[in-house]
Design a protein around this motif. Structure first.
Motif, PDB file in Angstrom:
ATOM      1  N   MET A  10       0.781  -1.281  -0.093  1.00 22.20           N
ATOM      2  CA  MET A  10      -0.036   0.178   0.066  1.00 22.20           C
ATOM      3  C   MET A  10       0.864   1.255   0.009  1.00 22.20           C
ATOM      4  N   TYR A  11       1.908   1.054   0.715  1.00 20.55           N
ATOM      5  CA  TYR A  11       2.555   2.321   0.973  1.00 20.55           C
ATOM      6  C   TYR A  11       3.834   2.688  -0.239  1.00 20.55           C
ATOM      7  N   ASN A  12       4.041   1.652  -1.002  1.00 16.18           N
ATOM      8  CA  ASN A  12       5.089   1.510  -1.951  1.00 16.18           C
ATOM      9  C   ASN A  12       4.595   2.705  -3.262  1.00 16.18           C
ATOM     10  N   LYS A  13       3.722   2.300  -3.744  1.00 18.79           N
ATOM     11  CA  LYS A  13       3.219   3.357  -4.698  1.00 18.79           C
ATOM     12  C   LYS A  13       2.822   4.569  -4.246  1.00 18.79           C
ATOM     13  N   PHE A  14       2.543   4.929  -3.232  1.00 20.94           N
ATOM     14  CA  PHE A  14       2.342   6.256  -2.420  1.00 20.94           C
ATOM     15  C   PHE A  14       3.898   7.012  -2.309  1.00 20.94           C
ATOM     16  N   SER A  15       4.518   6.337  -1.771  1.00 23.85           N
ATOM     17  CA  SER A  15       6.045   6.733  -1.307  1.00 23.85           C
ATOM     18  C   SER A  15       6.789   7.008  -2.540  1.00 23.85           C
ATOM     19  N   GLU A  16       6.758   6.270  -3.482  1.00 26.12           N
ATOM     20  CA  GLU A  16       7.524   6.149  -4.585  1.00 26.12           C
ATOM     21  C   GLU A  16       7.246   7.717  -5.486  1.00 26.12           C
ATOM     22  N   LYS A  17       6.095   7.875  -5.529  1.00 28.92           N
ATOM     23  CA  LYS A  17       5.415   8.964  -6.216  1.00 28.92           C
ATOM     24  C   LYS A  17       5.899  10.252  -5.716  1.00 28.92           C
ATOM     25  N   ASP A  40       3.673  14.624   4.513  1.00 30.83           N
ATOM     26  CA  ASP A  40       2.697  14.097   3.778  1.00 30.83           C
ATOM     27  C   ASP A  40       2.565  12.390   3.742  1.00 30.83           C
ATOM     28  N   LEU A  41       3.685  12.008   3.902  1.00 28.60           N
ATOM     29  CA  LEU A  41       4.092  10.698   4.119  1.00 28.60           C
ATOM     30  C   LEU A  41       3.436   9.983   5.466  1.00 28.60           C
ATOM     31  N   THR A  42       3.748  10.822   6.400  1.00 29.86           N
ATOM     32  CA  THR A  42       3.241  10.303   7.912  1.00 29.86           C
ATOM     33  C   THR A  42       1.358  10.674   8.013  1.00 29.86           C
ATOM     34  N   ALA A  60      -3.817   7.878   8.031  1.00 26.20           N
ATOM     35  CA  ALA A  60      -5.010   7.711   7.273  1.00 26.20           C
ATOM     36  C   ALA A  60      -5.007   6.168   6.758  1.00 26.20           C
ATOM     37  N   HIS A  61      -4.173   5.797   6.772  1.00 19.14           N
ATOM     38  CA  HIS A  61      -4.127   4.291   6.250  1.00 19.14           C
ATOM     39  C   HIS A  61      -2.986   3.354   6.984  1.00 19.14           C
ATOM     40  N   PRO A  62      -3.377   3.188   8.223  1.00 16.50           N
ATOM     41  CA  PRO A  62      -2.729   2.227   9.371  1.00 16.50           C
ATOM     42  C   PRO A  62      -2.296   0.930   8.792  1.00 16.50           C
ATOM     43  N   PRO A  63      -1.220   0.574   9.448  1.00 14.68           N
ATOM     44  CA  PRO A  63      -0.782  -0.764   8.477  1.00 14.68           C
ATOM     45  C   PRO A  63      -1.713  -1.709   8.625  1.00 14.68           C
ATOM     46  N   LEU A  64      -1.691  -2.581   7.630  1.00 17.48           N
ATOM     47  CA  LEU A  64      -2.757  -3.913   7.944  1.00 17.48           C
ATOM     48  C   LEU A  64      -2.213  -4.852   8.768  1.00 17.48           C
ATOM     49  N   ASP A  65      -0.796  -5.082   8.766  1.00 24.59           N
ATOM     50  CA  ASP A  65      -0.424  -6.096   9.746  1.00 24.59           C
ATOM     51  C   ASP A  65       1.228  -5.700  10.238  1.00 24.59           C
ATOM     52  N   LYS A  66       1.676  -6.438  10.932  1.00 24.15           N
ATOM     53  CA  LYS A  66       2.904  -6.291  11.364  1.00 24.15           C
ATOM     54  C   LYS A  66       4.121  -6.325  10.443  1.00 24.15           C
ATOM     55  N   GLN A  67       4.016  -6.968   9.215  1.00 25.30           N
ATOM     56  CA  GLN A  67       4.973  -6.956   8.253  1.00 25.30           C
ATOM     57  C   GLN A  67       4.886  -5.677   7.436  1.00 25.30           C
ATOM     58  N   GLU A  68       3.561  -5.144   7.251  1.00 24.12           N
ATOM     59  CA  GLU A  68       3.485  -3.777   6.704  1.00 24.12           C
ATOM     60  C   GLU A  68       4.105  -2.773   7.346  1.00 24.12           C
ATOM     61  N   GLU A  69       3.941  -2.838   8.727  1.00 25.72           N
ATOM     62  CA  GLU A  69       4.480  -1.716   9.752  1.00 25.72           C
ATOM     63  C   GLU A  69       6.184  -1.851   9.569  1.00 25.72           C
ATOM     64  N   GLY A  93       7.745  -3.211   7.145  1.00 27.52           N
ATOM     65  CA  GLY A  93       8.323  -2.696   5.802  1.00 27.52           C
ATOM     66  C   GLY A  93       8.425  -1.049   5.784  1.00 27.52           C
ATOM     67  N   TYR A  94       7.263  -0.452   6.664  1.00 24.57           N
ATOM     68  CA  TYR A  94       7.435   1.068   6.467  1.00 24.57           C
ATOM     69  C   TYR A  94       8.389   1.798   7.060  1.00 24.57           C
ATOM     70  N   TYR A  95       8.667   1.189   8.358  1.00 23.70           N
ATOM     71  CA  TYR A  95       9.877   1.784   9.153  1.00 23.70           C
ATOM     72  C   TYR A  95      11.154   1.472   8.566  1.00 23.70           C
ATOM     73  N   LYS A  96      11.306   0.253   8.184  1.00 23.91           N
ATOM     74  CA  LYS A  96      12.429  -0.298   7.756  1.00 23.91           C
ATOM     75  C   LYS A  96      13.092   0.326   6.469  1.00 23.91           C
ATOM     76  N   PHE A  97      12.070   0.523   5.453  1.00 23.70           N
ATOM     77  CA  PHE A  97      12.475   0.917   4.248  1.00 23.70           C
ATOM     78  C   PHE A  97      11.931   2.118   3.600  1.00 23.70           C
ATOM     79  N   THR A  98      10.710   2.468   4.087  1.00 27.59           N
ATOM     80  CA  THR A  98      10.092   3.701   3.368  1.00 27.59           C
ATOM     81  C   THR A  98      10.571   4.936   4.068  1.00 27.59           C
ATOM     82  N   TYR A  99      10.381   5.005   5.684  1.00 33.03           N
ATOM     83  CA  TYR A  99      10.646   6.283   6.190  1.00 33.03           C
ATOM     84  C   TYR A  99      11.874   6.732   6.374  1.00 33.03           C
ATOM     85  N   PRO A 100      13.019   5.648   6.250  1.00 34.29           N
ATOM     86  CA  PRO A 100      14.526   6.223   6.222  1.00 34.29           C
ATOM     87  C   PRO A 100      14.862   6.726   4.962  1.00 34.29           C
TER      88      PRO A 100
END
Length: 296
Positions: free
Chosen positions: A1-8, A44-46, A51-60, A62-69
């Protein structure tokens, strides 16, 4: 879910940062504009995360390990790069090299200080992801202590990863700056290439008169540029390559002719003997070689 938004969002951010680099701004206003652009993207990212909380632990994770940094590291990078440039000595090649090397040492010390977490980051570990990239146990003794630039919107580990990413990029910048100071340089000098690798040192360790004799032989037999290169230029090129001051070609030739206790071409004679000896040794009968060659 976060990949498409974060890449844009990241693509838009890089475009904005690129446009800022084309505007003539003094260092401080440029830094403020860069940090502001990244901070806007982080908001904008936060907001999207809220608005779209992580669906599960793995998605959370992925967000803090790859997207946010990827976003937060830019604030660290531009700030540290600004401070790097501000501290460069105004003059003196030696002083500038010393400064850049000290900054490289400081970066290395930071990585060493955080050895456990840096190794985990570099090796892309997974066993401690839930601890490091979720809010499950923020007080665990393995959690890093992070001091740095706000806003702090990630886990402690994701903030530290942002530093790792920024400082690795800054380290590459410093290595390029060092290479720029060194230039291509003579091969007799140890210089840093664009990738940060130290070029191997080539140093003439024989007698200078031997190199002078060799260069005259090369020139007189027309071995370089079909013989069109001048003796002075050839002396300069070879001398620079090996880090030897070969002086004036004519003076060197006079020294060769003035030899009293040895052959006037002692070095060339020595080379000839060494090559012939090697050929004789290779041609000598070796039962073991013959056995391997003949297969018995």
């Amino acid at each position: 879910m976060y990949n498409k938004f974060s890449e844009k969002l990241l693509g838009e951010l890089h475009a904005r940062l690129e446009s800022l680099s084309l505007v003539e701004l003094s260092p401080v206003p440029l830094l403020k504009a860069q940090v502001s652009a990244v901070a806007d993207a982080l908001k904008d990212l936060t907001d999207f995360l809220a608005a779209h909380p992580p669906l599960d632990k793995q998605e959370e994770i992925g967000y803090y390990k790859f997207t946010y940094p990827r976003f937060k590291s830019l604030i660290v990078y531009y700030t540290e790069y600004h401070y790097l440039l501000v501290g460069v000595p105004e003059s003196g090649l030696k002083a500038k090299k010393k400064y850049y090397l000290s900054r490289l040492s400081a970066i290395a010390a930071f990585f060493e200080q955080h050895t456990l977490h840096y190794d985990y980051f570099r090796l892309d570990g997974g066993m401690l992801d839930e601890l490091f990239y979720s809010a499950v146990d923020a007080g665990n003794v393995l959690q890093p202590i992070v001091l740095g630039y706000g806003p702090f919107l990630g886990t402690a580990m994701s903030e530290l990863v942002s530093w790792f990413m920024a400082l690795e990029r800054l380290r590459n910048d410093i290595l390029r700056l060092l290479h720029g100071l060194s230039g291509p340089g003579p091969m007799s000098a140890t210089v840093v290439d664009p990738t940060g690798t130290l070029q191997r040192e080539f140093k003439w360790t024989g007698e200078d008169i031997h190199l002078i004799e060799l260069v005259h032989g090369i020139h007189l037999t027309g071995q370089v540029n079909n013989g069109s290169i001048g003796i002075v230029e050839l002396f300069k090129v070879v001398g620079t390559f090996f880090g030897v001051n070969l002086r004036v070609p004519k003076r060197g030739f006079d020294d060769l002719k003035a030899r009293k206790t040895m052959s006037k071409t002692a070095f060339l004679d020595m080379m000839r003997s060494a090559v012939l000896k090697k050929m004789d040794e290779d041609d000598a009968y070796d039962p073991e070689k013959a056995r391997r060659r003949n297969g018995f």
